[in-house]
Design a protein around this motif. Structure first.
Motif, PDB file in Angstrom:
ATOM      1  N   UNK A 427      43.460  38.763  57.915  1.00 42.40           N
ATOM      2  CA  UNK A 427      43.625  37.448  57.388  1.00 42.40           C
ATOM      3  C   UNK A 427      44.212  37.714  55.854  1.00 42.40           C
ATOM      4  N   UNK A 428      43.907  38.815  55.362  1.00 46.90           N
ATOM      5  CA  UNK A 428      44.471  39.187  53.879  1.00 46.90           C
ATOM      6  C   UNK A 428      45.896  38.933  53.774  1.00 46.90           C
ATOM      7  N   UNK A 429      46.675  39.033  54.715  1.00 48.31           N
ATOM      8  CA  UNK A 429      48.136  38.702  54.714  1.00 48.31           C
ATOM      9  C   UNK A 429      48.674  37.492  55.481  1.00 48.31           C
ATOM     10  N   UNK A 430      47.813  36.640  55.614  1.00 47.81           N
ATOM     11  CA  UNK A 430      47.965  35.436  56.669  1.00 47.81           C
ATOM     12  C   UNK A 430      47.754  34.232  55.674  1.00 47.81           C
ATOM     13  N   UNK A 431      48.623  33.335  55.915  1.00 47.67           N
ATOM     14  CA  UNK A 431      48.120  32.013  55.240  1.00 47.67           C
ATOM     15  C   UNK A 431      46.807  31.445  55.505  1.00 47.67           C
ATOM     16  N   UNK A 432      45.930  30.817  54.544  1.00 44.41           N
ATOM     17  CA  UNK A 432      44.885  30.253  54.864  1.00 44.41           C
ATOM     18  C   UNK A 432      43.695  31.359  54.663  1.00 44.41           C
ATOM     19  N   UNK A 433      43.933  32.819  54.446  1.00 43.50           N
ATOM     20  CA  UNK A 433      43.046  33.928  54.204  1.00 43.50           C
ATOM     21  C   UNK A 433      42.463  33.752  52.878  1.00 43.50           C
ATOM     22  N   UNK A 434      43.154  33.491  51.919  1.00 36.77           N
ATOM     23  CA  UNK A 434      42.673  33.356  50.656  1.00 36.77           C
ATOM     24  C   UNK A 434      41.443  32.326  50.770  1.00 36.77           C
ATOM     25  N   UNK A 435      41.548  31.175  51.362  1.00 37.63           N
ATOM     26  CA  UNK A 435      40.862  30.206  51.358  1.00 37.63           C
ATOM     27  C   UNK A 435      39.342  30.470  51.888  1.00 37.63           C
ATOM     28  N   UNK A 436      39.543  31.366  53.130  1.00 41.25           N
ATOM     29  CA  UNK A 436      38.550  31.749  53.783  1.00 41.25           C
ATOM     30  C   UNK A 436      37.747  32.850  52.984  1.00 41.25           C
ATOM     31  N   UNK A 437      38.484  33.716  52.192  1.00 39.83           N
ATOM     32  CA  UNK A 437      37.831  34.563  51.268  1.00 39.83           C
ATOM     33  C   UNK A 437      36.972  33.722  50.254  1.00 39.83           C
ATOM     34  N   UNK A 438      37.612  32.829  49.762  1.00 41.36           N
ATOM     35  CA  UNK A 438      37.031  32.231  48.417  1.00 41.36           C
ATOM     36  C   UNK A 438      35.699  31.387  49.215  1.00 41.36           C
ATOM     37  N   UNK A 439      35.696  30.872  50.352  1.00 40.72           N
ATOM     38  CA  UNK A 439      34.724  30.167  50.810  1.00 40.72           C
ATOM     39  C   UNK A 439      33.484  31.037  50.952  1.00 40.72           C
ATOM     40  N   UNK A 440      33.798  32.203  51.627  1.00 40.78           N
ATOM     41  CA  UNK A 440      32.595  33.327  51.880  1.00 40.78           C
ATOM     42  C   UNK A 440      32.044  33.775  50.514  1.00 40.78           C
ATOM     43  N   UNK A 441      33.288  33.875  49.501  1.00 34.63           N
ATOM     44  CA  UNK A 441      32.501  34.393  47.994  1.00 34.63           C
ATOM     45  C   UNK A 441      31.630  33.330  47.466  1.00 34.63           C
ATOM     46  N   UNK A 442      32.316  32.017  47.466  1.00 32.97           N
ATOM     47  CA  UNK A 442      31.359  30.927  47.007  1.00 32.97           C
ATOM     48  C   UNK A 442      29.988  30.838  47.471  1.00 32.97           C
ATOM     49  N   UNK A 443      30.016  31.068  48.942  1.00 29.54           N
ATOM     50  CA  UNK A 443      28.477  31.326  49.493  1.00 29.54           C
ATOM     51  C   UNK A 443      27.935  32.318  48.977  1.00 29.54           C
ATOM     52  N   UNK A 444      28.207  33.397  48.978  1.00 30.42           N
ATOM     53  CA  UNK A 444      27.339  34.407  48.221  1.00 30.42           C
ATOM     54  C   UNK A 444      26.774  33.957  46.750  1.00 30.42           C
ATOM     55  N   UNK A 445      27.896  33.516  45.922  1.00 32.65           N
ATOM     56  CA  UNK A 445      27.604  33.037  44.542  1.00 32.65           C
ATOM     57  C   UNK A 445      26.457  31.900  44.823  1.00 32.65           C
ATOM     58  N   UNK A 446      26.551  30.926  45.699  1.00 37.01           N
ATOM     59  CA  UNK A 446      25.494  29.907  45.512  1.00 37.01           C
ATOM     60  C   UNK A 446      24.281  30.538  45.889  1.00 37.01           C
ATOM     61  N   UNK A 447      23.907  31.586  46.948  1.00 37.13           N
ATOM     62  CA  UNK A 447      23.030  31.998  47.086  1.00 37.13           C
ATOM     63  C   UNK A 447      22.262  33.166  46.296  1.00 37.13           C
ATOM     64  N   UNK A 448      23.099  33.892  45.602  1.00 37.96           N
ATOM     65  CA  UNK A 448      22.955  34.897  44.884  1.00 37.96           C
ATOM     66  C   UNK A 448      23.971  35.020  43.550  1.00 37.96           C
ATOM     67  N   UNK A 449      23.973  34.330  42.387  1.00 44.19           N
ATOM     68  CA  UNK A 449      24.772  34.487  41.270  1.00 44.19           C
ATOM     69  C   UNK A 449      24.625  35.649  40.513  1.00 44.19           C
ATOM     70  N   UNK A 450      23.906  36.516  40.874  1.00 45.90           N
ATOM     71  CA  UNK A 450      23.537  37.822  39.930  1.00 45.90           C
ATOM     72  C   UNK A 450      24.306  38.926  40.449  1.00 45.90           C
ATOM     73  N   UNK A 470      43.511  38.701  44.539  1.00 46.28           N
ATOM     74  CA  UNK A 470      43.184  38.076  43.345  1.00 46.28           C
ATOM     75  C   UNK A 470      41.917  37.159  43.238  1.00 46.28           C
ATOM     76  N   UNK A 471      41.565  36.436  44.526  1.00 45.30           N
ATOM     77  CA  UNK A 471      40.171  35.833  44.577  1.00 45.30           C
ATOM     78  C   UNK A 471      38.923  36.528  44.396  1.00 45.30           C
ATOM     79  N   UNK A 472      38.845  37.677  44.697  1.00 43.47           N
ATOM     80  CA  UNK A 472      37.674  38.440  44.699  1.00 43.47           C
ATOM     81  C   UNK A 472      37.309  38.769  43.363  1.00 43.47           C
ATOM     82  N   UNK A 473      35.844  38.819  43.176  1.00 46.67           N
ATOM     83  CA  UNK A 473      35.244  39.127  42.101  1.00 46.67           C
ATOM     84  C   UNK A 473      35.740  40.820  41.725  1.00 46.67           C
ATOM     85  N   UNK A 474      35.478  41.486  42.730  1.00 50.30           N
ATOM     86  CA  UNK A 474      35.927  42.988  42.634  1.00 50.30           C
ATOM     87  C   UNK A 474      37.002  43.247  43.526  1.00 50.30           C
ATOM     88  N   UNK A 475      38.106  43.608  43.246  1.00 51.54           N
ATOM     89  CA  UNK A 475      39.232  44.029  44.016  1.00 51.54           C
ATOM     90  C   UNK A 475      39.073  45.303  44.716  1.00 51.54           C
TER      91      UNK A 475
END
Length: 863
Positions: A427-450, A470-475
């Motif tokens: 999905x890294x090269x498919x439309x909608x992949x960025x939104x999926x990555x952002x969702x999973x990353x945001x979930x991690x942040x909600x559960x652990x902001x550290x 570009x969405x990721x904290x660490x590319x």
């Protein structure tokens, strides 16, 4: 009759590991008694029919499907498996009962007393099952049903309840939610300035479940050196949040780092608030208690500082690890994990990536205590499948649940420095992949902001253009060194991580000629030349000169150039620290290859030459001097085609942290040379292997002595290493490693097989039915020089206070079962695993070479 655990209720909380007395069956007709953790497939037999996949591996650039006979390990892990045992609930129990599964492969359905109590789809994740409403006083029946589908994995997944199962009983419904506990460290808090000293602040949040009123929670924090203890007394449970919050201000804090893995003890006690003759008189009777190990440390990533631990910039020196433990299979074992982590640390490694799945709790506990940073990974695929029946079947329904469990179960571990939400996700090269990555990353942040979040991308151009990277904290980039600079230029972060690097391939003790870098070498058996198309004549082995890699990967030297010359490359995770079952690239179409060649150590845990290349670069505390190849190339007879190199050019490499050395063959100098110095970013292809290695490429072999002398920066001789031509086989050498031994896990007493010999310090084994000794068996001449071509058939007998568990020789083409007490040596060595019993005594391993009429014994204390 199935035995059951008898439990008294003298403690506020009881956590009982359900280890022994399980019954196991494949068909629910015939049952056998086993202990958990258990892998039902590891005994084999190896056979290409198991999960025979005809596929095109897109990650390897393949477009046509071909037969991949060993892709998932060629072991019988497919099908159903069933477990059952009983456990006891005390009379009058009216509290909360829970089962904690750390992992069961796969799709476990849990039943208690004939009623379905829980289910989890992902075999790699930890999950909890509330069984309060299903249990009764006295004996209770626990059943676990599993199923593994074909083509559901790209490597060997294991089969069975391969991680621990724990029964947790609390006497009241009001209880501490141990997965909800968070610890947050702030270094040099503002109060430190006011008080005139460095102060570290630790905030502890403790959720309390089913508490209808503000019950008091007592928190105790004990220093690692036990010289001080601080109290928070009491911290009432807030009605609005259901949490108790305690704040500690710690002067001269002992911080957690890989070099100083200091762990504080945090004791949390929930009280009933009623006066009672108790140590907590003011707060009432203890109704639940949880003790944790916590590390004080901070993690950050930035353009200015790169990766920082406790505010100090450092580059990650990491390896990727699959979850199998070689001849033990997927069945997790503390001693095996400790051996694995210690071996990596002594190489200079300071981080692991749990590729490509959730880690075990035991592994994280060990990383905490030994000082190993962790990238905790989650998935190998999302919606787009990499194999027919993989996790893509579950992603839409289960991904959020799996990320939640990963983070909640593991966020208290100081060793974990970042989360990974995926590996080479299409999905890294498919439309909608960025939104999926952002969702999973945001979930991690909600559960652990550290902690920051990352994932490994192997299509950086696509991943940048879609916004995925570009969405990721660490590319994170997997390989693709030629795209590093352009990707860095296009991203806002100011840094890149080599989330997966190198993928060099080699076989321990195998050397092939001519020696030259190649990205897809497959040799005719031991021939002087090679033909990449001659796979039908190949022997299934790669050269130990560390010059072979894959079409999509590179050599260690290539990664180090980028990491040393550019501050914005914040480190790497090498593929892989150890060989693993399945994925036998570049021989994935060649039978009987059934395990990988990528490892820095082989499947038995023995170091390949590449171990010392990494050690020479990473370990700054100890010097490294390692020579290759072995110096026994004068064998004639049946092995003459591959062994007789008298008078032939046989290149010699030295892996050392020193920059200069001179080589001697039987006292004759072969030249004094230095490593090449390169200008930053100005690299010449002819110097590719000479910046980090010392190489003498024109040495002609003659039997005798090979010696290197290394020199320090002032030109003074600083050390030597000598290899000798082996004589006739004369003895079997046995070198044991246990948790309590002082010996290095990788070092044995064999000349030419590691570092120089050390005197044995055997230690002993714990009488817990799980502790292991790893005994390296080496065939040597009378002087202790390894016989490097030996393939003798050995037999093993274990008597006394232990049993034979497994054996492995590190040969990726061997079809001998791990769990039978006989195996051939591979290039002169193998490892026997001895398991302690439950009673004190002495356990003895006897190893016999019947053909040569040789035998030897080693005894260990079990206590």
């Amino acid at each position: 009759m199935v035995a059951f655990a008898s439990i008294s209720f003298a403690q506020p909380r009881q956590e009982i590991v359900l280890q022994d007395d399980w019954q196991f069956s494949r068909d629910k007709q015939t049952w056998e008694t086993v202990s958990v953790p258990h892998d039902w497939a590891i005994s084999g037999p190896f056979d290409k029919k198991w999960d025979l996949q005809k596929v095109a591996i897109e990650q390897n650039g393949e477009t046509e499907a071909t037969e991949k006979s060993g892709r998932s390990g060629a072991l019988p892990w497919i099908g159903e498996g069933h477990y059952k045992r009983t456990f006891n609930i005390p009379s009058g129990f009216s509290g909360h009962a829970e089962l904690l599964f750390d992992g069961a492969m796969a799709e476990p359905t849990v039943s208690v007393n004939g009623q379905k109590a829980g289910y989890w789809a992902y075999g790699y994740n930890t999950f909890r099952v509330d069984v309060t409403s299903f249990v009764k006083p006295g004996e209770n029946l626990l059943e676990v049903d599993l199923q593994n589908l074909e083509e559901s994995s790209r490597w060997y997944p294991g089969a069975g309840i391969y991680r621990p199962v724990t029964l947790i009983l609390t006497p009241q419904q009001a209880r501490i939610d141990d997965w909800g506990i968070t610890v947050t460290t702030t270094l040099h808090d503002k109060y430190g300035k006011d008080r005139g000293k460095d102060i570290t602040k630790l905030v502890v949040e403790v959720p309390v479940l089913d508490a209808g009123k503000g019950l008091p929670v007592v928190m105790e924090l004990i220093r690692p050196d036990h010289k001080d203890k601080q109290w928070i007394s009491p911290a009432p449970v807030q009605r609005s949040t259901g949490k108790a919050i305690g704040t500690f201000y710690i002067s001269n804090a002992m911080l957690w780092t890989p070099e100083t893995p200091n762990l504080y003890e945090l004791r949390i006690t929930l009280c009933d608030g009623k006066s009672a003759p108790n140590v907590f008189d003011d707060f009432g009777k203890a109704i639940d208690r949880k003790t944790l190990k916590v590390g004080l440390r901070t993690v950050s990533v930035s353009k200015e500082g790169g990766f920082q631990l406790n505010g100090v910039t450092r580059k990650l020196k990491g390896v990727c690890l699959h979850h199998d433990l070689g001849p033990l299979g997927a069945a997790v074992n503390k001693a095996a994990l400790i051996r694995q982590i210690k071996t990596m640390k002594e190489m200079g490694c300071d981080a692991i990536r749990t590729s490509h799945n959730m880690p075990s709790q035991w592994q994280m506990d060990i990383c905490d205590s030994l000082g190993m940073m962790v990238m905790a990974e989650s998935f190998d695929m999302w919606v787009y499948p990499k194999c027919k029946n993989g996790y893509a079947r579950f992603f839409k329904e289960w991904a959020d649940k799996d990320i939640t469990n990963l983070v909640l179960a593991n966020r208290r571990h100081p060793s974990i420095v970042m989360w990974s939400i995926g590996n080479e996700i299409p999905e890294q090269g498919i439309a909608g992949g960025r939104e999926m990555a952002a969702h999973l990353q945001d979930l991690c942040h909600q559960l652990d902001p550290t902690r920051p979040v990352t994932q490994g991308c192997d299509r950086p151009d696509n991943a940048v253009s879609t916004g995925f990277l570009p969405t990721m904290d660490v590319p994170g980039l997997n390989y693709r060194l030629h795209r590093y600079q352009d990707t860095y230029n296009k991203l806002w972060h100011g840094f890149l991580l080599g989330s997966e690097t190198t993928s060099t391939v080699s076989s321990r003790g195998v050397y092939k000629f001519p020696v030259k870098p190649d990205n897809n070498a497959r040799y005719s058996s031991w021939a002087e030349g090679y033909d990449p198309k001659a796979i039908a004549e190949a022997d299934g082995q790669c050269s130990g000169y560390d010059v072979e890699y894959c079409a999509w990967s590179n050599l260690p030297d290539d990664d180090w150039r980028w990491q040393e010359d550019y501050d914005w490359v914040i480190g790497e995770f090498v593929w892989t620290g150890y060989d693993y079952l399945g994925e036998p690239t570049p021989f994935d179409e060649y039978w009987p290859s059934r395990s990988s060649y990528f490892g820095i150590c082989d499947l038995a845990g023995l170091p390949k030459d590449r171990y010392f290349l990494y050690r020479s670069h990473w370990n700054k505390d100890e010097h490294t001097i390692h020579l290759l190849p072995h110096w026994t190339w004068n064998v004639v007879g049946n092995a003459s085609e591959r062994c007789n190199r008298v008078g032939l050019v046989t290149p010699v490499y030295c892996y050392t942290d020193y920059n200069e050395a001179e080589l001697f063959v039987n006292g004759k100098s072969q030249g004094r040379i230095k490593k090449v110095k390169e200008e930053k970013g100005k690299w010449d292809s002819k110097d590719r292997l000479d910046r980090y290695r010392l190489r003498w490429n024109d040495v002609k072999y003659e039997p005798g002595e090979l010696k290197v002398v290394v020199y320090d920066e002032q030109g003074n001789a600083a050390g030597t290493k000598t290899l000798r031509t082996a004589g006739k086989p004369a003895r079997l050498q046995l070198d044991a490693w246990t948790q309590s031994s002082a010996n290095s896990p990788y070092n044995n007493g064999v000349h030419g097989a590691g570092l120089d010999p050390q005197p044995p310090n055997l230690g002993g084994l714990k009488a817990d039915g799980q502790d292991l000794a790893f005994v390296t068996v080496s065939l040597t001449d009378k002087n202790g020089t390894l016989i490097p071509y030996a393939s003798d058939q050995l037999t093993f007998e274990v008597t006394g206070a232990g049993t034979f568990r497994a054996v492995c020789n590190g040969d990726a083409t061997s079809l001998e079962p791990f769990t039978e007490p006989t195996m051939k040596l591979f290039n002169g060595q193998l490892v026997v695993v001895v398991q302690a019993g439950n009673k004190a005594g002495t356990v003895t391993l006897k190893v016999t070479d019947r053909e040569r009429k040789l035998s030897n014994k080693i005894s260990l204390q079990v206590k």
